[in-house]
Design an enzyme around this catalytic site. Structure first.
Site, PDB file in Angstrom:
ATOM      1  N   ARG A 111     -42.917   5.903 -24.321  1.00  0.00           N
ATOM      2  CA  ARG A 111     -41.873   6.849 -23.911  1.00  0.00           C
ATOM      3  C   ARG A 111     -42.350   8.289 -24.081  1.00  0.00           C
ATOM      4  O   ARG A 111     -43.064   8.592 -25.043  1.00  0.00           O
ATOM      5  CB  ARG A 111     -40.620   6.629 -24.775  1.00  0.00           C
ATOM      6  CG  ARG A 111     -39.614   5.707 -24.144  1.00  0.00           C
ATOM      7  CD  ARG A 111     -38.507   5.280 -25.055  1.00  0.00           C
ATOM      8  NE  ARG A 111     -37.804   6.330 -25.782  1.00  0.00           N
ATOM      9  CZ  ARG A 111     -36.710   6.123 -26.510  1.00  0.00           C
ATOM     10  NH1 ARG A 111     -36.197   4.903 -26.587  1.00  0.00           N
ATOM     11  NH2 ARG A 111     -36.130   7.100 -27.169  1.00  0.00           N
TER      12      ARG A 111
ATOM     13  N   LYS B 246     -32.236   0.306 -33.873  1.00  0.00           N
ATOM     14  CA  LYS B 246     -30.925   0.090 -33.238  1.00  0.00           C
ATOM     15  C   LYS B 246     -31.074  -0.726 -31.951  1.00  0.00           C
ATOM     16  O   LYS B 246     -30.352  -1.689 -31.735  1.00  0.00           O
ATOM     17  CB  LYS B 246     -30.252   1.445 -32.903  1.00  0.00           C
ATOM     18  CG  LYS B 246     -30.057   2.349 -34.107  1.00  0.00           C
ATOM     19  CD  LYS B 246     -29.376   3.657 -33.749  1.00  0.00           C
ATOM     20  CE  LYS B 246     -30.160   4.547 -32.803  1.00  0.00           C
ATOM     21  NZ  LYS B 246     -31.440   5.058 -33.337  1.00  0.00           N
TER      22      LYS B 246
HETATM   23  P1  AP5 Z   1     -36.088   0.571 -31.746  1.00  0.00           P
HETATM   24  O1  AP5 Z   1     -35.275  -0.671 -31.884  1.00  0.00           O
HETATM   25  O2  AP5 Z   1     -36.474   0.989 -30.379  1.00  0.00           O
HETATM   26  O3  AP5 Z   1     -35.385   1.772 -32.542  1.00  0.00           O
HETATM   27  P2  AP5 Z   1     -34.153   2.671 -32.149  1.00  0.00           P
HETATM   28  O4  AP5 Z   1     -33.389   2.947 -33.376  1.00  0.00           O
HETATM   29  O5  AP5 Z   1     -33.401   2.085 -30.980  1.00  0.00           O
HETATM   30  O6  AP5 Z   1     -34.956   3.971 -31.715  1.00  0.00           O
HETATM   31  P3  AP5 Z   1     -34.772   4.915 -30.479  1.00  0.00           P
HETATM   32  O7  AP5 Z   1     -35.969   5.820 -30.474  1.00  0.00           O
HETATM   33  O8  AP5 Z   1     -34.535   4.165 -29.190  1.00  0.00           O
HETATM   34  O9  AP5 Z   1     -33.526   5.678 -30.876  1.00  0.00           O
HETATM   35  P4  AP5 Z   1     -33.105   7.037 -30.474  1.00  0.00           P
HETATM   36  O10 AP5 Z   1     -31.765   7.028 -31.075  1.00  0.00           O
HETATM   37  O11 AP5 Z   1     -33.961   8.192 -30.785  1.00  0.00           O
HETATM   38  O12 AP5 Z   1     -33.258   6.977 -28.862  1.00  0.00           O
HETATM   39  P5  AP5 Z   1     -32.211   6.748 -27.702  1.00  0.00           P
HETATM   40  O13 AP5 Z   1     -32.902   5.934 -26.700  1.00  0.00           O
HETATM   41  O14 AP5 Z   1     -30.890   6.316 -28.193  1.00  0.00           O
HETATM   42  O15 AP5 Z   1     -37.399   0.382 -32.661  1.00  0.00           O
HETATM   43  C1  AP5 Z   1     -38.403   1.374 -32.695  1.00  0.00           C
HETATM   44  C2  AP5 Z   1     -39.789   0.683 -32.861  1.00  0.00           C
HETATM   45  O16 AP5 Z   1     -39.842   0.030 -34.126  1.00  0.00           O
HETATM   46  C3  AP5 Z   1     -40.043  -0.412 -31.802  1.00  0.00           C
HETATM   47  O17 AP5 Z   1     -41.408  -0.388 -31.482  1.00  0.00           O
HETATM   48  C4  AP5 Z   1     -39.688  -1.721 -32.526  1.00  0.00           C
HETATM   49  O18 AP5 Z   1     -40.452  -2.812 -32.042  1.00  0.00           O
HETATM   50  C5  AP5 Z   1     -40.040  -1.387 -33.984  1.00  0.00           C
HETATM   51  N1  AP5 Z   1     -39.137  -2.024 -34.951  1.00  0.00           N
HETATM   52  C6  AP5 Z   1     -37.789  -2.182 -34.852  1.00  0.00           C
HETATM   53  N2  AP5 Z   1     -37.308  -2.806 -35.955  1.00  0.00           N
HETATM   54  C7  AP5 Z   1     -38.373  -3.004 -36.785  1.00  0.00           C
HETATM   55  C8  AP5 Z   1     -38.522  -3.607 -38.079  1.00  0.00           C
HETATM   56  N3  AP5 Z   1     -37.469  -4.083 -38.747  1.00  0.00           N
HETATM   57  N4  AP5 Z   1     -39.756  -3.630 -38.612  1.00  0.00           N
HETATM   58  C9  AP5 Z   1     -40.841  -3.121 -37.944  1.00  0.00           C
HETATM   59  N5  AP5 Z   1     -40.769  -2.572 -36.711  1.00  0.00           N
HETATM   60  C10 AP5 Z   1     -39.554  -2.513 -36.132  1.00  0.00           C
HETATM   61  O19 AP5 Z   1     -32.046   8.254 -27.180  1.00  0.00           O
HETATM   62  C11 AP5 Z   1     -33.092   8.942 -26.540  1.00  0.00           C
HETATM   63  C12 AP5 Z   1     -32.636  10.345 -26.193  1.00  0.00           C
HETATM   64  O20 AP5 Z   1     -31.505  10.271 -25.302  1.00  0.00           O
HETATM   65  C13 AP5 Z   1     -32.140  11.192 -27.372  1.00  0.00           C
HETATM   66  O21 AP5 Z   1     -33.187  11.861 -28.047  1.00  0.00           O
HETATM   67  C14 AP5 Z   1     -31.198  12.167 -26.649  1.00  0.00           C
HETATM   68  O22 AP5 Z   1     -31.911  13.184 -25.991  1.00  0.00           O
HETATM   69  C15 AP5 Z   1     -30.547  11.273 -25.603  1.00  0.00           C
HETATM   70  N6  AP5 Z   1     -29.302  10.625 -26.078  1.00  0.00           N
HETATM   71  C16 AP5 Z   1     -29.080   9.296 -26.232  1.00  0.00           C
HETATM   72  N7  AP5 Z   1     -27.836   9.075 -26.689  1.00  0.00           N
HETATM   73  C17 AP5 Z   1     -27.261  10.293 -26.814  1.00  0.00           C
HETATM   74  C18 AP5 Z   1     -25.974  10.717 -27.267  1.00  0.00           C
HETATM   75  N8  AP5 Z   1     -25.033   9.832 -27.660  1.00  0.00           N
HETATM   76  N9  AP5 Z   1     -25.717  12.048 -27.293  1.00  0.00           N
HETATM   77  C19 AP5 Z   1     -26.643  12.959 -26.885  1.00  0.00           C
HETATM   78  N10 AP5 Z   1     -27.880  12.619 -26.458  1.00  0.00           N
HETATM   79  C20 AP5 Z   1     -28.184  11.295 -26.422  1.00  0.00           C
END
Ligand code: AP5
Length: 216
Positions: free
Chosen positions: A160, A13
């Site tokens: 992270r 994402k």
């Molecule tokens: P990346 O693009 O970083 O993936 P992502 O889907 O953004 O993963 P996140 O871990 O950031 O999502 P998340 O939803 O758990 O975390 P968030 O920060 O929102 O890609 C991941 C890896 O894969 C990278 O190394 C990239 O290079 C690689 N990659 C990408 N595409 C690829 C491809 N096609 N092929 C190969 N490799 C690829 O949330 C973190 C925390 O915040 C949550 O756990 C929660 O505690 C809190 N939080 C955030 N939002 C909320 C909410 N709305 N409500 C409640 N808590 C929340």
């Protein structure tokens, strides 16, 4: 245009959000990034959120809804919004539905990025992030030119706290229980499109762009 990116942790994402907002003049609203920045500043919100984030749990809806309201109040001159990682519960989705008419906006499309669990684990445990500009890398799929140094700004890369194997497994479980129901929620509203997130970053972007063409 208002787009929501939905998908499990590691689906890509953040990677796709960066490309899409760069090309389409949309405000990138990532609740994960906003929360991490609050943690870094050690603000009251950051201290509360950190306890949940470090455990792989969702931050309570009332806190997240407040930060989204604040972000929407401060949005600038962009042509619309791209939400990355919000909404993440049905309650958050209902909040958004109620908040949008006031802004004169409606959801154009919810794009679900689908990836197998084993691949998600490999992606997350191999992810590295720039401590300065937040750019995302992967030790195997998207390595920087110089080990642990950001290509864009020269900042140091770090892992992270929630990307350890144990916390990643917890985050995936939380996703299945609390966020996956949104797929059916938006399917029933005829707003959902799915893309195959197991393809290369460029191919995933192309699939998303094809969907966005209908909303330009
Ligand atoms: P990346 O693009 O970083 O993936 P992502 O889907 O953004 O993963 P996140 O871990 O950031 O999502 P998340 O939803 O758990 O975390 P968030 O920060 O929102 O890609 C991941 C890896 O894969 C990278 O190394 C990239 O290079 C690689 N990659 C990408 N595409 C690829 C491809 N096609 N092929 C190969 N490799 C690829 O949330 C973190 C925390 O915040 C949550 O756990 C929660 O505690 C809190 N939080 C955030 N939002 C909320 C909410 N709305 N409500 C409640 N808590 C929340």
């Amino acid at each position: 245009m208002l787009i929501i990116l939905l998908g499990p942790p590691g689906a890509g994402k953040g990677t796709q959000a960066e490309k899409i907002t760069g090309e389409h003049n949309l405000a990138n609203i990532s609740t994960g990034d906003i929360l991490r920045s609050a943690v870094k500043k050690n603000s009251a919100l950051g201290r509360k959120a950190k306890q949940y984030m470090d455990q792989g749990q969702l931050v309570p809806d009332e806190l997240v809804v407040e930060i989204v309201k604040e972000r929407l109040r401060n949005s600038g001159e962009e042509d619309g919004y791209l939400f990355d990682g919000f909404p993440r519960t049905v309650e958050q989705a209902i909040f958004l539905e109620k908040a949008l008419p006031e802004l004169g906006k409606k959801i154009d499309r919810v794009i679900s990025i689908d990836v197998e669990e084993s691949e998600l684990i490999e992606r997350l445990t191999g992810r590295r992030v720039c401590s300065n500009c937040g750019a995302n890398y992967h030790i195997k799929y998207n390595p920087p030119a110089v080990r642990n140094v950001c290509d864009k700004c020269g900042g140091d890369l770090y892992q992270r706290d929630d990307d350890t194997l144990e916390t990643v497994k917890e985050r995936l479980e939380v996703y299945r229980k609390q966020t996956e129901p949104l797929i059916e929620f938006y399917e029933k509203k005829d707003l959902l499109s799915s893309v195959d997130g197991s393809k290369s970053m460029e191919e995933v972007y192309e699939q998303i762009n094809n969907i966005l063409e209908d909303f330009q």
